[in-house]
Design a protein around this motif. Structure first.
Motif, short mmCIF file in Angstrom:
data_model
loop_
_atom_site.label_atom_id
_atom_site.label_comp_id
_atom_site.label_asym_id
_atom_site.label_seq_id
_atom_site.Cartn_x
_atom_site.Cartn_y
_atom_site.Cartn_z
N THR A 20 0.83 -1.20 0.00
CA THR A 20 0.00 0.00 0.00
C THR A 20 0.86 1.25 0.00
N VAL A 21 1.91 1.23 0.82
CA VAL A 21 2.76 2.41 0.90
C VAL A 21 3.31 2.76 -0.48
N VAL A 22 3.78 1.74 -1.20
CA VAL A 22 4.35 2.00 -2.52
C VAL A 22 3.28 2.54 -3.47
N ALA A 23 2.09 1.92 -3.42
CA ALA A 23 1.04 2.35 -4.33
C ALA A 23 0.60 3.77 -4.02
N VAL A 24 0.52 4.09 -2.74
CA VAL A 24 0.10 5.44 -2.36
C VAL A 24 1.17 6.46 -2.74
N ALA A 25 2.43 6.05 -2.59
CA ALA A 25 3.51 6.94 -3.00
C ALA A 25 3.37 7.30 -4.47
N ALA A 26 2.93 6.34 -5.27
CA ALA A 26 2.74 6.61 -6.70
C ALA A 26 1.67 7.68 -6.90
N LEU A 27 0.59 7.58 -6.13
CA LEU A 27 -0.46 8.60 -6.22
C LEU A 27 0.09 9.96 -5.81
N ALA A 28 0.86 9.93 -4.73
CA ALA A 28 1.42 11.20 -4.25
C ALA A 28 2.29 11.84 -5.31
N VAL A 29 3.06 11.02 -6.00
CA VAL A 29 3.91 11.55 -7.07
C VAL A 29 3.07 12.29 -8.10
N LEU A 30 1.98 11.65 -8.50
CA LEU A 30 1.13 12.25 -9.54
C LEU A 30 0.50 13.55 -9.07
N ILE A 31 0.06 13.57 -7.81
CA ILE A 31 -0.64 14.76 -7.32
C ILE A 31 0.34 15.92 -7.13
N VAL A 32 1.47 15.62 -6.50
CA VAL A 32 2.43 16.70 -6.23
C VAL A 32 2.96 17.27 -7.54
N SER A 35 9.54 14.34 -8.18
CA SER A 35 8.84 13.05 -8.37
C SER A 35 9.68 11.91 -7.83
N ILE A 36 10.93 11.90 -8.25
CA ILE A 36 11.74 10.75 -7.86
C ILE A 36 12.07 10.80 -6.38
N VAL A 92 11.34 8.20 -1.18
CA VAL A 92 10.88 8.22 0.22
C VAL A 92 9.85 7.11 0.42
N GLY A 93 8.95 6.98 -0.56
CA GLY A 93 7.94 5.92 -0.46
C GLY A 93 8.58 4.54 -0.43
N VAL A 94 9.55 4.34 -1.30
CA VAL A 94 10.22 3.03 -1.35
C VAL A 94 10.92 2.75 -0.03
N PHE A 95 11.57 3.78 0.51
CA PHE A 95 12.27 3.58 1.78
C PHE A 95 11.28 3.26 2.90
N MET A 145 6.21 2.90 -12.49
CA MET A 145 7.21 1.98 -11.96
C MET A 145 6.88 1.58 -10.53
N LEU A 146 6.39 2.50 -9.74
CA LEU A 146 6.02 2.16 -8.36
C LEU A 146 4.87 1.16 -8.34
N TRP A 147 3.87 1.39 -9.20
CA TRP A 147 2.76 0.43 -9.22
C TRP A 147 3.24 -0.94 -9.66
N SER A 148 4.11 -0.92 -10.63
CA SER A 148 4.68 -2.18 -11.09
C SER A 148 5.38 -2.90 -9.93
N ALA A 149 6.16 -2.13 -9.18
CA ALA A 149 6.87 -2.71 -8.05
C ALA A 149 5.87 -3.26 -7.03
N SER A 150 4.77 -2.53 -6.83
CA SER A 150 3.81 -3.02 -5.84
C SER A 150 3.19 -4.34 -6.30
#
Lengths: 476, 457
Positions: free
Chosen positions: A17-29, A42-43, A48-51, A112-117
């Motif tokens: 979930t953290v990774v998937a949400v980080a992806a959303l955050a990237v898009l919004i920010v 973005s990166i 931060v999300g990955v960590f 890429m984050l969604w893919s990782a999730s």
């Protein structure tokens, strides 16, 4: 009415979930960022999300818990695979930051984050639906990622991957359906019923399921897509794909063969897979010999390396599983490191992965060349690297469980592979003659750091062989 | 920090640090390199039979970074330290800094091999010591194909060694066995494990018919490095037979003594005959090495205690004279830009010191009494005779006769005869070059006159 799932269920998939949400955050920010800074913002968020996900996953290491009625199992096994996938994601994101295109960064990062999730979901998935969900999430993202570069080969690579991978998915899905038909359950834990060993439906289903997985692992004869896709995809995507796809598929594969087969079925059903692994070790390494492109070379190398990992699993011993994971982690670092060096030399968009770019690198970029030499020697299994120790551990496992012929094939394959790896090393250190190669990229700090970290990891792992202890049981 | 560990790490770390020096500084890197090699020699003497161990693996078998000299390996390690110091002092190649760094790393990795008390560590350094030579062949070799041959042949040997080590560990539970008293392994898979080891050792030595990587490597590699490789690296296989084959699984060495002896005898004669007709000076020495090492294989295969003592003496002797020969021929090549025996000639008139040094080395190689080669040969021959292999003694005697022929031919073609007109006239052996080979020649004399420490370690 009580909700069907408890708090514990949701916290089991927290890393995903953290990774998937980080992806959303990237898009919004990204919407609120000036264009000049988009790439780093973005990166940065993604890293931060990955960590954060890595920390959350690490906390689950000791807690074996089956969430969603046995659909997703946390514990050492899932954690370790998730960490490897996160390392791959972090490494590739850093390469994206270093050499990726300036445009559309947020989109690619999020995908890429969604893919990782998706791959992380596969790491813990213990029922057929969850496996399929994870696999599709991983693959769909990768199809798009393959096409993100402007080069023509990029589109070709995406299309090729889409068509062939869908075929594999079809096999996997059909196999899953048959397995469900034979057992009346989607839970892997229910497949151990000894009655099933005489059910042809089960055999067919398990066989097709394995074919789907073998395709994703890119073993011979389902390997032909790998070099082409690797070559065409943007470099950071190739780096991610080479590790994450293998890690995800390997997690499912290991869970399936270790914990989901009735007694008596395993040996007969798996023998073709071990044969295929043996052939892959030879064919992958032979395939490397003729390559003139680093990405293709590493594609073929991956075919052989996954064969080595399967040798560790062949006896289905607990130690074998640990060594397979050890080697996978080592492979992740070697591969990411090699891609990091490649990225520091030549970026996406140029035909930079050609081996001729490496001519004389030893004199012009001694540190990069030394790092590359370490990664290549590690892939070949030479000391003092994790590749050497990994080979020893795998050999010991296969000798211990009686798969001597696989050990022998591993030896032969490794001997062949040395030629291909050493060819690159020779190119780097040979005295330059004739026309000088094109100019190299200027200093790319992020990629250099990434290569350095991988290099240290590859060497240190050889001396502190930490293999995860808490990887069993895989289903309950 | 235990001295034995310092001995191994010092050259490796110094080699890496050397890259921090400015690239062009030949004198400084050579001086530092020689100094490090000498310090290593001293620490080796001081460390003596000290040991150090650090646990590496607990599963699937126990293994440890366990280092410590055994009576045999101590002398080989000393030989290594001496020949490395000489080789570095004699270095005169482009990109000196990088070359000296490689030589130091080569020394460190080989010290690790000879001082290893654990089979897995032995296997690790076995592969590791190939890497500096591979880089040497790429950077300073004559033909890139040589680098392949060297690397792939030896790596293939290393892989069978690896497989055998893994099997050993799984079956016996621990690889921490080298030099352990009372360790003895036989039965079950032990024969196959021995076969895996033996293949690696035979490739490395090398022995006919696995020798084809050796002549191009020895003739194509820059002289200082080939001096170390032929002096010491080629002894890794023989040391393996002594420390692993005979010490741990003697049954199999004895059971398969005859094939080993036959291979040794073929190498003896084949090497000698081919050396006789070579026109490349370094190739003469390369093939003579094949022949001389065949003699040591005979000694090892005979299993006779006296022959084994002789083997150690001859290992050291061969190391000393082959290092000296390669260094001196390197000096000749630097002066005249050729090493073809057809073109060279008459150098002795203008270069008496060089001629004298080459004369001593060649005489040691052909087994002149009073020099180290003779001491080793004699003891080996007596031992092999005692073991009952009369035919092997006869073969060895023939090859020693041939050795006189090819060594004298080598010396004669380079130094004697009328001066050749179109060869440049260059100064005689310089101070640096003289000091570089002096320890080797002195050691040849000392061991030749007083081999007792080696015979009764």
């Amino acid at each position: 009415m009580t909700p069907p799932f408890t708090h514990a269920d949701w916290s089991a998939i927290a890393p995903v979930t953290v990774v998937a949400v980080a992806a959303l955050a990237v898009l919004i920010v990204d919407l609120f960022t000036v264009q000049r800074q988009q790439r780093y913002v973005s990166i940065g968020i993604a890293l931060v999300g990955v960590f954060a996900a890595a920390v959350v996953a690490a906390r689950q290491f000791g807690h074996n818990h089956d969430a969603f009625f046995g659909g997703f199992i946390t514990g050492g096994f899932a954690t370790v695979f998730q960490e490897i996938i996160l390392i791959a994601a972090a490494g590739s994101l850093i390469l994206f930051a270093a050499i990726g295109p300036a445009q559309r960064v947020a989109g690619t990062t999020a995908i890429m984050l969604w893919s990782a999730s998706g791959a992380m979901l596969m790491a813990g998935a213990a029922n057929l639906l969850m496996i399929f969900l994870g696999l599709e999430l991983l693959s769909l993202g990768l199809y798009a990622l393959c096409a993100t570069s402007d080069r023509k080969t990029s589109r070709e690579s995406a299309l090729k991957y889409l068509i062939l991978s869908s075929t594999a998915t079809a096999f996997l899905l059909f196999g899953s359906a048959l397995l469900f038909g034979a057992t009346g359950s989607v839970r892997l834990a229910d497949f151990t019923n000894p009655m099933l060993s005489s059910n042809p439906l089960f055999w067919t289903g398990a066989g097709m399921f394995l074919i789907g997985l073998v395709f994703k692992l890119s073993l011979v004869p389902f390997h032909t897509w790998t070099p082409d896709v690797f070559e065409g995809a943007p470099l950071p995507v190739t780096a991610f794909m080479s590790v994450a796809t293998k890690a995800g598929a390997l997690a499912v594969f290991a869970r399936f063969i270790y914990a989901s087969l009735p007694s008596g079925v395993g040996e007969a059903l798996m023998l073709p897979v071990w044969i295929v692994a043996g052939i892959s070790m030879i064919a992958g390494n032979v395939g490397m010999l003729a390559q003139h492109d680093l990405k293709r070379l590493l594609g073929y190398s991956g075919i052989a390396q996954i064969g080595y990992i399967l040798v560790a699993l062949a006896g289905t011993t607990p130690l074998g599983l640990r060594y397979a994971i050890y080697y996978l982690a080592a492979y992740a670092f070697m591969n990411l490191g090699a891609f990091a060096v490649a990225a520091s030399i030549s970026g996406d968009g140029e035909e930079g992965s050609a081996l001729s770019t490496y001519r004389g690198l030893g004199l012009r970029r001694p540190w990069l060349a030394a790092a590359m030499a370490v990664f290549l020697l590690a892939l070949a299994g030479l000391p003092p690297t994790a590749g050497f120790l990994g080979k020893i551990l795998i050999l010991a496992t296969s000798v211990g469980s009686g798969y001597l012929w696989l050990a022998a094939l591993l030896i032969v394959g490794t001997a062949i592979s040395l030629y291909a790896y050493a060819k690159v090393i020779r190119l780097m250190y040979e005295r330059p003659e004739g026309e000088a190669p094109r100019d190299l990229r200027p200093f790319v700090p992020l990629a250099w750091i990434s290569a350095g970290v991988c290099g240290v990891a590859v060497v240190v792992m050889a001396f502190y062989p930490i293999t995860p202890s808490n990887v069993l049981p895989l289903v309950r | 920090m235990p001295l034995v560990l310092v001995t191994i790490l010092l050259p490796v770390i110094a080699g890496v640090l050397l890259y921090a020096l400015p690239r062009s500084d030949r004198l400084i890197s050579r001086t530092i390199g020689t100094a490090v090699a000498i310090v290593t020699f001293v620490t080796l003497l001081v460390a003596g039979n000290g040991e150090w161990s650090f646990r590496w693996l607990a599963r699937p078998f126990t293994a440890a970074f366990h280092f410590g000299a055994t009576p045999t390996s101590f002398w080989i390690a000393l030989l290594l330290a001496v020949s490395t110091a000489s080789a570095i002092a004699a270095t005169r190649v482009p990109r000196t800094r990088d070359f000296v760094a490689l030589l130091l790393m080569l020394e460190g990795t080989m010290l690790g091999l000879f001082l290893a008390r654990d089979l897995l560590v032995f296997a690790l350094f076995w592969d590791l010591m190939l890497i500096p030579v591979f880089f040497g062949l790429i950077g300073w070799g004559e033909h890139p194909v040589t680098a392949w041959r060297y690397f792939i042949y030896n790596f293939a040997g290393g892989l069978t060694l690896l497989l055998a080590t893994a099997a050993f560990g799984v079956i016996y539970g621990s690889t921490d066995v080298i030099g352990r008293t009372g360790a003895h392994f036989a039965g079950g898979w032990a024969g196959w494990i021995y076969a895996g080891f033996a293949f690696a050792f035979l490739v490395k030595t090398p022995i006919w018919p696995l020798h084809t990587w050796m002549p191009p490597t020895y003739s194509g590699l820059a002289s200082p490095m080939v001096a170390v490789v032929s002096a010491v690296q080629s002894k890794a296989g023989l040391y393996g037979f002594l420390a692993i084959g005979l010490a741990l699984m003697p049954e199999y060495v004895h059971a398969y003594a005859l094939p080993l002896m036959v291979l040794g005898a073929i190498s003896l004669i084949y090497g000698a005959v081919v050396a006789l007709v070579q026109t490349d000076a370094k190739r003469v020495v390369a093939y003579s090495s094949l022949s001389h090492l065949g003699l040591i294989v005979l000694a090892v295969a005979s299993g006779n205690p006296l022959a084994l003592k002789g083997a150690l003496v001859y290992i050291v002797a061969h190391g000393l004279f082959s290092a000296a020969l390669f260094l001196l021929l390197g000096f000749v090549e630097e002066r005249e830009d050729t090493r073809s025996l057809l073109r060279l000639g008459g150098l002795g008139w203008k270069n008496p010191r060089l001629a004298g040094a080459l004369c001593i080395a060649a005489l040691a190689a052909l087994g002149l009494p009073g020099l180290a080669g003779f001491a080793g040969e004699l003891v080996i021959l007596i031992g092999v005779y005692q073991a009952g292999y009369v035919w092997a003694v006869i073969v060895a005697l023939v090859s020693i006769l041939l050795a006189s022929a090819y060594m004298l031919r080598l010396y004669q073609d380079v130094m004697n005869g009328p001066p050749v007109a179109d060869l440049p006239v260059r100064p005689d052996l310089t101070w640096r070059e003289g000091l570089a080979v002096a320890p080797l020649l002195a050691a040849l004399l000392i061991v030749g006159v007083y081999p007792a420490p080696l015979l009764h370690p």
